[in-house]
Scaffold this active site. Structure first.
Site, mmCIF file in Angstrom:
data_model
loop_
_atom_site.group_PDB
_atom_site.id
_atom_site.type_symbol
_atom_site.label_atom_id
_atom_site.label_comp_id
_atom_site.label_asym_id
_atom_site.label_seq_id
_atom_site.Cartn_x
_atom_site.Cartn_y
_atom_site.Cartn_z
ATOM 1 N N CYS A 129 0.810 -1.100 0.153
ATOM 2 C CA CYS A 129 -0.049 -0.178 -0.026
ATOM 3 C C CYS A 129 0.890 1.253 0.004
ATOM 4 O O CYS A 129 1.998 1.267 0.835
ATOM 5 C CB CYS A 129 -0.722 -0.094 1.156
ATOM 6 S SG CYS A 129 -1.801 1.569 1.670
ATOM 7 N N GLU A 270 -7.852 -0.734 1.959
ATOM 8 C CA GLU A 270 -7.904 0.375 1.898
ATOM 9 C C GLU A 270 -9.153 1.356 2.539
ATOM 10 O O GLU A 270 -9.073 2.140 3.050
ATOM 11 C CB GLU A 270 -7.929 0.721 0.371
ATOM 12 C CG GLU A 270 -6.531 0.450 -0.454
ATOM 13 C CD GLU A 270 -5.414 0.976 0.163
ATOM 14 O OE1 GLU A 270 -5.744 2.007 0.779
ATOM 15 O OE2 GLU A 270 -4.409 0.669 -0.180
HETATM 16 ZN ZN LIG Z 1 -2.502 0.921 3.747
#
Ligand SMILES: [Zn+2]
Ligand SMILES: *[C@@H]1O[C@H](CO)[C@@H](O)[C@H](O)[C@H]1NC(C)=O
Ligand SMILES: *[C@@H]1O[C@H](CO)[C@@H](O)[C@H](O)[C@H]1NC(C)=O
Ligand SMILES: *[C@@H]1O[C@H](CO)[C@@H](O)[C@H](O)[C@H]1NC(C)=O
Ligand SMILES: *[C@@H]1O[C@H](CO)[C@@H](O)[C@H](O)[C@H]1NC(C)=O
Ligand SMILES: *[C@@H]1O[C@H](CO)[C@@H](O)[C@H](O)[C@H]1NC(C)=O
Ligand SMILES: *[C@@H]1O[C@H](CO)[C@@H](O)[C@H](O)[C@H]1NC(C)=O
Ligand SMILES: *[C@@H]1O[C@H](CO)[C@@H](O)[C@H](O)[C@H]1NC(C)=O
Ligand SMILES: *[C@@H]1O[C@H](CO)[C@@H](O)[C@H](O)[C@H]1NC(C)=O
Ligand SMILES: *[C@@H]1O[C@H](CO)[C@@H](O)[C@H](O)[C@H]1NC(C)=O
Ligand SMILES: *[C@@H]1O[C@H](CO)[C@@H](O)[C@H](O)[C@H]1NC(C)=O
Ligand SMILES: *[C@@H]1O[C@H](CO)[C@@H](O)[C@H](O)[C@H]1NC(C)=O
Ligand SMILES: CC(=O)N[C@H]1CO[C@H](CO)[C@@H](O)[C@@H]1O
Length: 343
Positions: A129, A270
Protein backbone atom coordinates in the site's frame (compact mmCIF):
# COMPACT_ATOMS: atom_id res chain seq x y z
CA UNK A 1 4.59 -10.78 -18.05
CA UNK A 2 0.86 -11.20 -17.58
CA UNK A 3 -0.41 -14.71 -17.02
CA UNK A 4 -2.66 -16.33 -19.56
CA UNK A 5 -5.74 -16.02 -17.42
CA UNK A 6 -7.69 -13.34 -19.25
CA UNK A 7 -10.93 -15.32 -19.19
CA UNK A 8 -10.86 -15.55 -15.42
CA UNK A 9 -9.36 -12.27 -14.44
CA UNK A 10 -10.38 -8.71 -14.37
CA UNK A 11 -7.89 -6.31 -15.79
CA UNK A 12 -8.99 -2.80 -15.10
CA UNK A 13 -7.33 -0.25 -17.26
CA UNK A 14 -7.55 3.41 -16.83
CA UNK A 15 -9.77 5.02 -19.41
CA UNK A 16 -9.27 8.57 -18.30
CA UNK A 17 -7.72 10.93 -20.73
CA UNK A 18 -4.10 11.68 -19.89
CA UNK A 19 -4.81 15.32 -19.08
CA UNK A 20 -7.61 14.37 -16.72
CA UNK A 21 -5.24 12.02 -15.01
CA UNK A 22 -2.56 14.67 -14.74
CA UNK A 23 -5.17 16.80 -13.05
CA UNK A 24 -6.20 14.09 -10.67
CA UNK A 25 -2.96 12.56 -9.51
CA UNK A 26 -0.15 15.06 -8.78
CA UNK A 27 -1.27 16.50 -5.42
CA UNK A 28 -0.79 13.16 -3.79
CA UNK A 29 2.76 12.82 -5.04
CA UNK A 30 3.61 15.81 -2.94
CA UNK A 31 2.52 14.16 0.26
CA UNK A 32 5.65 12.05 0.12
CA UNK A 33 7.56 15.07 -1.32
CA UNK A 34 9.43 12.92 -3.79
CA UNK A 35 8.20 10.82 -6.67
CA UNK A 36 7.79 7.20 -5.81
CA UNK A 37 10.22 4.85 -7.52
CA UNK A 38 10.86 1.73 -5.59
CA UNK A 39 9.95 -1.87 -5.06
CA UNK A 40 10.89 -4.99 -6.92
CA UNK A 41 13.34 -3.27 -9.20
CA UNK A 42 15.08 -1.32 -6.44
CA UNK A 43 15.34 -4.37 -4.22
CA UNK A 44 16.68 -6.44 -7.09
CA UNK A 45 19.43 -3.97 -7.98
CA UNK A 46 20.71 -3.97 -4.44
CA UNK A 47 20.27 -7.70 -4.07
CA UNK A 48 22.33 -8.40 -7.20
CA UNK A 49 25.05 -6.11 -5.97
CA UNK A 50 25.16 -7.82 -2.59
CA UNK A 51 25.44 -11.21 -4.20
CA UNK A 52 28.20 -10.16 -6.55
CA UNK A 53 30.23 -8.61 -3.77
CA UNK A 54 29.42 -11.30 -1.25
CA UNK A 55 28.49 -8.82 1.42
CA UNK A 56 26.88 -10.77 4.16
CA UNK A 57 28.08 -8.98 7.25
CA UNK A 58 27.04 -5.49 8.33
CA UNK A 59 30.70 -4.82 9.16
CA UNK A 60 31.86 -3.68 5.77
CA UNK A 61 34.91 -1.95 4.51
CA UNK A 62 34.42 1.74 4.11
CA UNK A 63 34.98 1.48 0.38
CA UNK A 64 32.13 -0.98 0.02
CA UNK A 65 29.64 1.33 1.65
CA UNK A 66 28.63 2.60 -1.72
CA UNK A 67 25.95 0.22 -2.93
CA UNK A 68 24.59 0.45 -6.43
CA UNK A 69 20.87 1.12 -6.33
CA UNK A 70 20.85 2.07 -2.65
CA UNK A 71 19.48 5.53 -3.49
CA UNK A 72 16.20 3.91 -4.49
CA UNK A 73 16.02 1.98 -1.27
CA UNK A 74 16.65 5.22 0.61
CA UNK A 75 13.80 6.84 -1.27
CA UNK A 76 11.63 3.86 -0.43
CA UNK A 77 12.45 4.21 3.28
CA UNK A 78 11.81 7.92 3.05
CA UNK A 79 8.42 7.49 1.38
CA UNK A 80 7.22 5.09 4.05
CA UNK A 81 8.48 7.05 7.03
CA UNK A 82 11.69 5.23 7.97
CA UNK A 83 14.18 7.83 6.79
CA UNK A 84 13.90 11.50 7.58
CA UNK A 85 16.17 13.18 5.05
CA UNK A 86 14.60 14.90 2.10
CA UNK A 87 17.91 15.51 0.35
CA UNK A 88 18.69 13.91 -2.96
CA UNK A 89 19.54 10.36 -2.18
CA UNK A 90 22.89 8.83 -3.08
CA UNK A 91 24.20 5.26 -2.92
CA UNK A 92 26.26 5.72 0.25
CA UNK A 93 25.28 3.56 3.19
CA UNK A 94 25.29 6.27 5.85
CA UNK A 95 24.37 6.05 9.53
CA UNK A 96 20.87 7.40 8.92
CA UNK A 97 20.17 4.66 6.43
CA UNK A 98 21.52 1.94 8.69
CA UNK A 99 19.24 3.29 11.40
CA UNK A 100 16.29 3.29 8.96
CA UNK A 101 17.03 -0.34 8.10
CA UNK A 102 17.06 -1.08 11.84
CA UNK A 103 13.68 0.56 12.36
CA UNK A 104 12.25 -1.29 9.37
CA UNK A 105 13.57 -4.67 10.51
CA UNK A 106 12.42 -4.10 14.07
CA UNK A 107 8.96 -2.98 12.98
CA UNK A 108 8.37 -5.99 10.75
CA UNK A 109 9.85 -8.41 13.25
CA UNK A 110 12.71 -9.35 10.94
CA UNK A 111 16.17 -10.27 12.11
CA UNK A 112 17.68 -6.92 13.10
CA UNK A 113 21.06 -6.66 11.37
CA UNK A 114 21.06 -3.10 10.04
CA UNK A 115 22.08 -4.73 6.81
CA UNK A 116 19.97 -5.12 3.68
CA UNK A 117 19.86 -8.89 3.95
CA UNK A 118 17.77 -11.26 1.87
CA UNK A 119 14.83 -11.24 4.20
CA UNK A 120 14.67 -7.45 4.17
CA UNK A 121 15.04 -7.13 0.41
CA UNK A 122 12.40 -9.78 -0.12
CA UNK A 123 9.87 -7.84 1.94
CA UNK A 124 10.75 -4.63 0.12
CA UNK A 125 10.11 -6.33 -3.20
CA UNK A 126 6.50 -7.26 -2.33
CA UNK A 127 3.48 -5.25 -3.52
CA UNK A 128 2.35 -2.83 -0.87
CA UNK A 129 0.00 0.00 0.00
CA UNK A 130 1.27 3.50 -0.77
CA UNK A 131 0.25 4.94 2.59
CA UNK A 132 3.35 5.40 4.81
CA UNK A 133 3.92 3.18 7.84
CA UNK A 134 5.04 5.88 10.30
CA UNK A 135 6.13 9.50 10.74
CA UNK A 136 3.45 11.08 8.56
CA UNK A 137 0.86 13.70 9.34
CA UNK A 138 -2.80 14.45 8.87
CA UNK A 139 -2.23 17.69 7.05
CA UNK A 140 -4.13 19.23 4.13
CA UNK A 141 -1.39 20.89 2.18
CA UNK A 142 -2.41 20.65 -1.50
CA UNK A 143 -5.94 19.84 -0.22
CA UNK A 144 -5.17 16.19 0.34
CA UNK A 145 -3.99 14.28 3.35
CA UNK A 146 -3.09 10.77 4.29
CA UNK A 147 -5.77 9.12 6.37
CA UNK A 148 -4.01 9.02 9.72
CA UNK A 149 -5.42 7.21 12.71
CA UNK A 150 -6.59 9.47 15.49
CA UNK A 151 -8.08 11.99 13.09
CA UNK A 152 -11.70 11.84 12.11
CA UNK A 153 -12.49 13.10 8.65
CA UNK A 154 -16.23 12.43 8.83
CA UNK A 155 -18.61 12.96 11.70
CA UNK A 156 -21.62 11.09 10.43
CA UNK A 157 -22.72 7.52 10.80
CA UNK A 158 -24.19 7.10 7.32
CA UNK A 159 -21.40 7.01 4.80
CA UNK A 160 -21.67 6.44 1.08
CA UNK A 161 -19.32 5.03 -1.51
CA UNK A 162 -19.34 5.29 -5.28
CA UNK A 163 -17.33 4.07 -8.26
CA UNK A 164 -15.53 6.14 -10.85
CA UNK A 165 -17.69 5.74 -13.99
CA UNK A 166 -14.71 5.82 -16.36
CA UNK A 167 -13.16 2.83 -14.59
CA UNK A 168 -16.08 0.74 -15.93
CA UNK A 169 -15.98 -1.55 -12.93
CA UNK A 170 -18.20 -4.56 -13.63
CA UNK A 171 -20.98 -5.46 -11.22
CA UNK A 172 -19.23 -8.61 -10.00
CA UNK A 173 -16.37 -6.39 -8.79
CA UNK A 174 -18.48 -3.63 -7.22
CA UNK A 175 -20.26 -6.41 -5.36
CA UNK A 176 -16.93 -7.49 -3.89
CA UNK A 177 -16.32 -3.92 -2.71
CA UNK A 178 -19.82 -3.92 -1.24
CA UNK A 179 -18.97 -7.03 0.78
CA UNK A 180 -15.81 -5.38 2.07
CA UNK A 181 -17.67 -2.23 3.12
CA UNK A 182 -20.33 -4.33 4.84
CA UNK A 183 -17.74 -6.39 6.67
CA UNK A 184 -16.17 -3.24 8.10
CA UNK A 185 -19.56 -1.68 8.88
CA UNK A 186 -20.50 -4.87 10.75
CA UNK A 187 -17.30 -4.66 12.75
CA UNK A 188 -17.98 -1.07 13.81
CA UNK A 189 -21.49 -1.99 14.86
CA UNK A 190 -22.47 1.58 14.15
CA UNK A 191 -21.54 2.81 10.66
CA UNK A 192 -23.90 2.35 7.74
CA UNK A 193 -22.15 2.20 4.38
CA UNK A 194 -24.27 2.37 1.26
CA UNK A 195 -23.58 2.80 -2.44
CA UNK A 196 -24.42 5.98 -4.29
CA UNK A 197 -23.14 7.68 -7.42
CA UNK A 198 -19.51 8.79 -7.65
CA UNK A 199 -20.24 12.52 -7.43
CA UNK A 200 -22.20 12.29 -4.22
CA UNK A 201 -20.12 9.63 -2.53
CA UNK A 202 -18.10 10.21 0.64
CA UNK A 203 -15.70 7.47 -0.46
CA UNK A 204 -14.82 7.46 -4.14
CA UNK A 205 -13.31 4.34 -5.65
CA UNK A 206 -11.46 4.13 -8.96
CA UNK A 207 -8.67 2.46 -10.88
CA UNK A 208 -5.75 4.57 -12.01
CA UNK A 209 -2.38 4.34 -13.66
CA UNK A 210 -0.30 4.75 -10.55
CA UNK A 211 3.00 3.83 -12.19
CA UNK A 212 3.97 7.43 -12.88
CA UNK A 213 3.38 8.47 -9.31
CA UNK A 214 4.07 5.18 -7.60
CA UNK A 215 5.99 2.14 -8.71
CA UNK A 216 4.07 -0.76 -10.24
CA UNK A 217 4.44 -2.65 -6.97
CA UNK A 218 2.00 -0.35 -5.23
CA UNK A 219 -1.42 -1.95 -5.26
CA UNK A 220 -3.31 1.10 -4.13
CA UNK A 221 -3.65 4.12 -1.94
CA UNK A 222 -6.28 5.93 0.04
CA UNK A 223 -6.39 9.58 1.00
CA UNK A 224 -8.69 12.34 2.17
CA UNK A 225 -9.52 15.40 0.12
CA UNK A 226 -10.73 18.72 1.43
CA UNK A 227 -13.04 20.59 -0.92
CA UNK A 228 -12.11 24.22 -0.69
CA UNK A 229 -15.16 26.44 -0.14
CA UNK A 230 -16.99 24.32 2.40
CA UNK A 231 -14.10 22.31 3.89
CA UNK A 232 -16.21 19.21 3.21
CA UNK A 233 -14.05 16.13 3.27
CA UNK A 234 -14.31 13.22 0.92
CA UNK A 235 -12.11 10.18 0.64
CA UNK A 236 -10.64 8.33 -2.28
CA UNK A 237 -9.45 4.83 -2.86
CA UNK A 238 -7.24 4.48 -5.91
CA UNK A 239 -6.26 1.04 -7.01
CA UNK A 240 -3.56 0.21 -9.50
CA UNK A 241 -5.21 -0.30 -12.88
CA UNK A 242 -2.05 -1.89 -14.26
CA UNK A 243 -2.44 -4.92 -12.07
CA UNK A 244 -4.80 -7.80 -12.67
CA UNK A 245 -7.47 -8.11 -10.04
CA UNK A 246 -8.96 -11.44 -9.10
CA UNK A 247 -12.44 -11.93 -7.68
CA UNK A 248 -13.02 -14.37 -4.78
CA UNK A 249 -14.06 -17.15 -7.19
CA UNK A 250 -10.67 -16.85 -8.88
CA UNK A 251 -8.70 -17.69 -5.77
CA UNK A 252 -6.44 -20.15 -7.58
CA UNK A 253 -5.30 -17.51 -10.07
CA UNK A 254 -3.68 -15.32 -7.43
CA UNK A 255 -0.05 -14.61 -8.11
CA UNK A 256 1.69 -11.49 -6.92
CA UNK A 257 4.65 -12.36 -9.12
CA UNK A 258 2.39 -11.79 -12.11
CA UNK A 259 0.70 -8.79 -10.52
CA UNK A 260 -2.52 -10.67 -9.91
CA UNK A 261 -4.02 -9.51 -6.64
CA UNK A 262 -7.15 -10.32 -4.69
CA UNK A 263 -9.53 -7.41 -5.04
CA UNK A 264 -11.44 -8.00 -1.84
CA UNK A 265 -8.28 -8.16 0.30
CA UNK A 266 -7.04 -4.84 -1.07
CA UNK A 267 -10.51 -3.28 -0.70
CA UNK A 268 -10.57 -4.36 2.97
CA UNK A 269 -7.15 -2.80 3.51
CA UNK A 270 -7.87 0.57 1.92
CA UNK A 271 -11.30 0.92 3.55
CA UNK A 272 -9.61 0.26 6.89
CA UNK A 273 -7.48 3.36 6.40
CA UNK A 274 -10.54 5.49 5.73
CA UNK A 275 -12.30 4.21 8.83
CA UNK A 276 -9.33 5.31 10.91
CA UNK A 277 -6.75 2.54 11.04
CA UNK A 278 -3.03 2.89 10.37
CA UNK A 279 -0.82 0.10 9.13
CA UNK A 280 -0.29 -2.82 11.45
CA UNK A 281 2.97 -4.76 11.62
CA UNK A 282 1.14 -7.90 12.57
CA UNK A 283 0.80 -10.08 9.48
CA UNK A 284 -2.61 -11.34 10.64
CA UNK A 285 -4.07 -7.86 10.31
CA UNK A 286 -5.76 -6.73 7.10
CA UNK A 287 -3.83 -3.48 7.76
CA UNK A 288 -0.46 -5.18 7.22
CA UNK A 289 0.97 -3.04 4.39
CA UNK A 290 2.30 -5.88 2.23
CA UNK A 291 0.69 -8.81 0.47
CA UNK A 292 2.70 -11.85 1.54
CA UNK A 293 3.02 -14.74 -0.94
CA UNK A 294 1.49 -17.04 1.68
CA UNK A 295 -1.39 -14.66 2.42
CA UNK A 296 -2.66 -13.52 -0.93
CA UNK A 297 -6.24 -13.54 0.17
CA UNK A 298 -6.90 -12.01 3.60
CA UNK A 299 -10.37 -10.59 4.09
CA UNK A 300 -11.32 -11.40 7.68
CA UNK A 301 -10.54 -8.84 10.35
CA UNK A 302 -8.05 -10.03 12.94
CA UNK A 303 -8.74 -9.45 16.62
CA UNK A 304 -6.33 -6.51 16.51
CA UNK A 305 -8.37 -4.94 13.69
CA UNK A 306 -11.66 -5.53 15.50
CA UNK A 307 -10.37 -4.01 18.71
CA UNK A 308 -8.98 -0.99 16.90
CA UNK A 309 -12.20 -0.29 15.04
CA UNK A 310 -14.24 -0.65 18.22
CA UNK A 311 -11.83 1.72 19.95
CA UNK A 312 -12.79 4.29 17.28
CA UNK A 313 -16.38 4.13 18.49
CA UNK A 314 -15.19 4.90 21.99
CA UNK A 315 -13.10 7.84 20.77
CA UNK A 316 -15.86 9.36 18.67
CA UNK A 317 -18.49 8.98 21.38
CA UNK A 318 -16.13 10.84 23.76
CA UNK A 319 -17.21 11.26 27.39
CA UNK A 320 -19.98 8.77 27.89
CA UNK A 321 -18.20 5.72 26.53
CA UNK A 322 -14.99 6.79 28.18
CA UNK A 323 -16.53 6.58 31.66
CA UNK A 324 -18.30 3.38 30.70
CA UNK A 325 -14.95 1.82 29.94
CA UNK A 326 -13.53 2.91 33.26
CA UNK A 327 -16.53 1.33 34.94
CA UNK A 328 -16.01 -1.97 33.11
CA UNK A 329 -12.33 -2.01 34.00
CA UNK A 330 -13.11 -1.35 37.63
CA UNK A 331 -15.76 -4.06 37.72
CA UNK A 332 -13.41 -6.52 36.09
CA UNK A 333 -10.63 -5.82 38.54
CA UNK A 334 -13.02 -6.08 41.47
CA UNK A 335 -14.23 -9.38 40.04
CA UNK A 336 -10.66 -10.54 39.77
CA UNK A 337 -9.92 -9.51 43.31
CA UNK A 338 -12.96 -11.43 44.48
CA UNK A 339 -11.86 -14.57 42.68
CA UNK A 340 -8.40 -14.34 44.17
CA UNK A 341 -9.91 -14.05 47.63
CA UNK A 342 -12.12 -17.08 47.00
CA UNK A 343 -9.16 -19.14 45.88
ZN1 LIG B 1 -2.32 0.84 3.64
C1 LIG C 1 9.71 7.37 12.90
O1 LIG C 1 8.89 6.97 13.99
C2 LIG C 1 9.47 5.98 14.82
C3 LIG C 1 8.43 5.53 15.81
O2 LIG C 1 7.50 6.53 16.07
C4 LIG C 1 10.72 6.54 15.46
O3 LIG C 1 11.31 5.55 16.26
C5 LIG C 1 11.69 6.95 14.35
O4 LIG C 1 12.80 7.57 14.91
C6 LIG C 1 11.04 7.89 13.38
N1 LIG C 1 11.94 8.04 12.25
C7 LIG C 1 12.05 9.17 11.58
C8 LIG C 1 12.96 9.13 10.41
O5 LIG C 1 11.45 10.17 11.89
C1 LIG D 1 19.50 -15.10 -0.60
O1 LIG D 1 18.47 -15.64 -1.42
C2 LIG D 1 18.94 -16.33 -2.55
C3 LIG D 1 17.76 -16.79 -3.37
O2 LIG D 1 16.57 -16.24 -2.93
C4 LIG D 1 19.81 -17.51 -2.13
O3 LIG D 1 20.32 -18.13 -3.28
C5 LIG D 1 20.95 -17.01 -1.27
O4 LIG D 1 21.67 -18.09 -0.78
C6 LIG D 1 20.41 -16.22 -0.11
N1 LIG D 1 21.53 -15.66 0.64
C7 LIG D 1 21.59 -15.71 1.95
C8 LIG D 1 22.80 -15.09 2.58
O5 LIG D 1 20.72 -16.23 2.63
C1 LIG E 1 2.02 20.25 6.89
O1 LIG E 1 2.80 19.97 5.77
C2 LIG E 1 3.69 21.02 5.42
C3 LIG E 1 4.39 20.66 4.15
O2 LIG E 1 4.71 19.32 4.10
C4 LIG E 1 4.66 21.28 6.57
O3 LIG E 1 5.48 22.36 6.24
C5 LIG E 1 3.88 21.59 7.83
O4 LIG E 1 4.75 21.70 8.91
C6 LIG E 1 2.87 20.49 8.11
N1 LIG E 1 2.06 20.86 9.25
C7 LIG E 1 1.88 20.04 10.28
C8 LIG E 1 0.99 20.56 11.36
O5 LIG E 1 2.42 18.96 10.36
C1 LIG F 1 -28.96 6.35 7.66
O1 LIG F 1 -29.46 5.62 6.56
C2 LIG F 1 -30.56 4.80 6.88
C3 LIG F 1 -30.93 4.01 5.66
O2 LIG F 1 -29.91 3.90 4.76
C4 LIG F 1 -31.71 5.64 7.37
O3 LIG F 1 -32.77 4.80 7.72
C5 LIG F 1 -31.24 6.45 8.56
O4 LIG F 1 -32.29 7.33 8.96
C6 LIG F 1 -30.02 7.24 8.24
N1 LIG F 1 -29.53 7.88 9.45
C7 LIG F 1 -29.05 9.11 9.48
C8 LIG F 1 -28.59 9.60 10.82
O5 LIG F 1 -28.98 9.80 8.48
C1 LIG G 1 -17.07 -10.35 -14.04
O1 LIG G 1 -17.83 -9.59 -14.95
C2 LIG G 1 -17.15 -9.32 -16.16
C3 LIG G 1 -17.99 -8.36 -16.97
O2 LIG G 1 -19.33 -8.74 -16.93
C4 LIG G 1 -16.87 -10.62 -16.88
O3 LIG G 1 -16.16 -10.35 -18.07
C5 LIG G 1 -16.01 -11.50 -15.97
O4 LIG G 1 -15.83 -12.75 -16.57
C6 LIG G 1 -16.69 -11.69 -14.62
N1 LIG G 1 -15.76 -12.39 -13.77
C7 LIG G 1 -16.14 -13.38 -12.98
C8 LIG G 1 -15.07 -14.05 -12.23
O5 LIG G 1 -17.29 -13.72 -12.87
C1 LIG H 1 -22.87 -8.44 8.39
O1 LIG H 1 -23.73 -8.79 9.45
C2 LIG H 1 -24.97 -9.32 9.01
C3 LIG H 1 -25.88 -9.51 10.21
O2 LIG H 1 -25.14 -9.74 11.35
C4 LIG H 1 -24.71 -10.64 8.29
O3 LIG H 1 -25.92 -11.17 7.80
C5 LIG H 1 -23.80 -10.38 7.11
O4 LIG H 1 -23.43 -11.59 6.48
C6 LIG H 1 -22.53 -9.68 7.56
N1 LIG H 1 -21.80 -9.31 6.37
C7 LIG H 1 -20.50 -9.51 6.25
C8 LIG H 1 -19.90 -9.13 4.95
O5 LIG H 1 -19.82 -9.96 7.14
C1 LIG I 1 -26.36 11.38 -7.77
O1 LIG I 1 -27.45 10.99 -6.96
C2 LIG I 1 -28.21 12.05 -6.42
C3 LIG I 1 -29.27 11.49 -5.55
O2 LIG I 1 -28.72 10.59 -4.62
C4 LIG I 1 -28.80 12.88 -7.56
O3 LIG I 1 -29.46 14.00 -7.01
C5 LIG I 1 -27.69 13.34 -8.47
O4 LIG I 1 -28.26 13.99 -9.59
C6 LIG I 1 -26.88 12.16 -8.95
N1 LIG I 1 -25.78 12.65 -9.75
C7 LIG I 1 -25.42 12.08 -10.88
C8 LIG I 1 -24.26 12.70 -11.57
O5 LIG I 1 -25.99 11.12 -11.34
C1 LIG J 1 -7.12 23.89 -2.22
O1 LIG J 1 -7.06 24.64 -1.03
C2 LIG J 1 -6.77 26.01 -1.25
C3 LIG J 1 -6.58 26.66 0.10
O2 LIG J 1 -7.47 26.15 1.04
C4 LIG J 1 -7.88 26.65 -2.07
O3 LIG J 1 -7.58 28.00 -2.31
C5 LIG J 1 -8.01 25.90 -3.38
O4 LIG J 1 -9.09 26.40 -4.11
C6 LIG J 1 -8.20 24.42 -3.13
N1 LIG J 1 -8.20 23.73 -4.40
C7 LIG J 1 -9.08 22.80 -4.70
C8 LIG J 1 -8.94 22.16 -6.04
O5 LIG J 1 -9.98 22.46 -3.95
C1 LIG K 1 -0.31 0.84 -17.53
O1 LIG K 1 -1.53 1.02 -18.19
C2 LIG K 1 -1.47 2.03 -19.17
C3 LIG K 1 -2.86 2.22 -19.72
O2 LIG K 1 -3.44 1.03 -20.06
C4 LIG K 1 -0.46 1.64 -20.24
O3 LIG K 1 -0.39 2.65 -21.20
C5 LIG K 1 0.88 1.43 -19.60
O4 LIG K 1 1.81 0.97 -20.53
C6 LIG K 1 0.79 0.43 -18.47
N1 LIG K 1 2.06 0.37 -17.80
C7 LIG K 1 2.62 -0.77 -17.45
C8 LIG K 1 3.93 -0.66 -16.74
O5 LIG K 1 2.11 -1.85 -17.67
C1 LIG L 1 -9.38 -18.93 -1.10
O1 LIG L 1 -8.20 -19.47 -0.52
C2 LIG L 1 -8.17 -19.47 0.88
C3 LIG L 1 -6.84 -19.97 1.36
O2 LIG L 1 -5.99 -20.23 0.36
C4 LIG L 1 -9.32 -20.34 1.40
O3 LIG L 1 -9.33 -20.30 2.79
C5 LIG L 1 -10.64 -19.79 0.86
O4 LIG L 1 -11.69 -20.61 1.27
C6 LIG L 1 -10.62 -19.71 -0.63
N1 LIG L 1 -11.82 -19.06 -1.09
C7 LIG L 1 -12.49 -19.46 -2.17
C8 LIG L 1 -13.70 -18.68 -2.50
O5 LIG L 1 -12.13 -20.40 -2.83
C1 LIG M 1 3.49 -13.90 10.69
O1 LIG M 1 4.28 -13.42 11.75
C2 LIG M 1 4.59 -14.41 12.70
C3 LIG M 1 5.29 -13.74 13.85
O2 LIG M 1 6.28 -12.91 13.41
C4 LIG M 1 5.43 -15.50 12.06
O3 LIG M 1 5.70 -16.51 12.98
C5 LIG M 1 4.66 -16.09 10.88
O4 LIG M 1 5.46 -17.00 10.19
C6 LIG M 1 4.23 -14.98 9.93
N1 LIG M 1 3.35 -15.52 8.91
C7 LIG M 1 3.57 -15.36 7.61
C8 LIG M 1 2.55 -15.94 6.70
O5 LIG M 1 4.55 -14.78 7.19
C1 LIG N 1 39.87 -4.34 0.80
C2 LIG N 1 39.52 -2.91 0.91
O1 LIG N 1 38.62 -2.43 0.26
N1 LIG N 1 40.20 -2.24 1.81
C3 LIG N 1 39.96 -0.86 2.06
C4 LIG N 1 39.25 -0.70 3.40
O2 LIG N 1 39.07 0.67 3.71
C5 LIG N 1 40.27 1.40 3.78
C6 LIG N 1 39.95 2.80 4.23
O3 LIG N 1 38.84 3.30 3.58
C7 LIG N 1 41.02 1.35 2.44
O4 LIG N 1 42.26 2.03 2.55
C8 LIG N 1 41.25 -0.09 2.06
O5 LIG N 1 41.83 -0.16 0.78
Amino acid sequence: MKPNLSAFLLLFLLLLHQSLLANAVPPLAKIGQIGYKWGKKAAKTVYDYYRKHDISSPEQNQTLKEIKGLSRIKEYFYNFGYLQSSETFNDILDQQTVSAIHTYQQSFNLQVTGDLNNETLQLISLPRCAVPDMNFTYNFTENVSWPKAGNQWFDKINLTYGFLPTSNIPANATKVFGQAFTRWANATGRLILTQTNYTDADIKVGFYVLDDVFDADVFGVSFIREESPSNVKTAEIRLNGNMSWALPSENNSLSWENDVLDLESVAMHEIGHLLGLDHSFSNESVMYPYILPSQQRKIQLSNIDKNKILQKNVESNSGYCGSWRVLVTTTLSLGFGYMVLLA
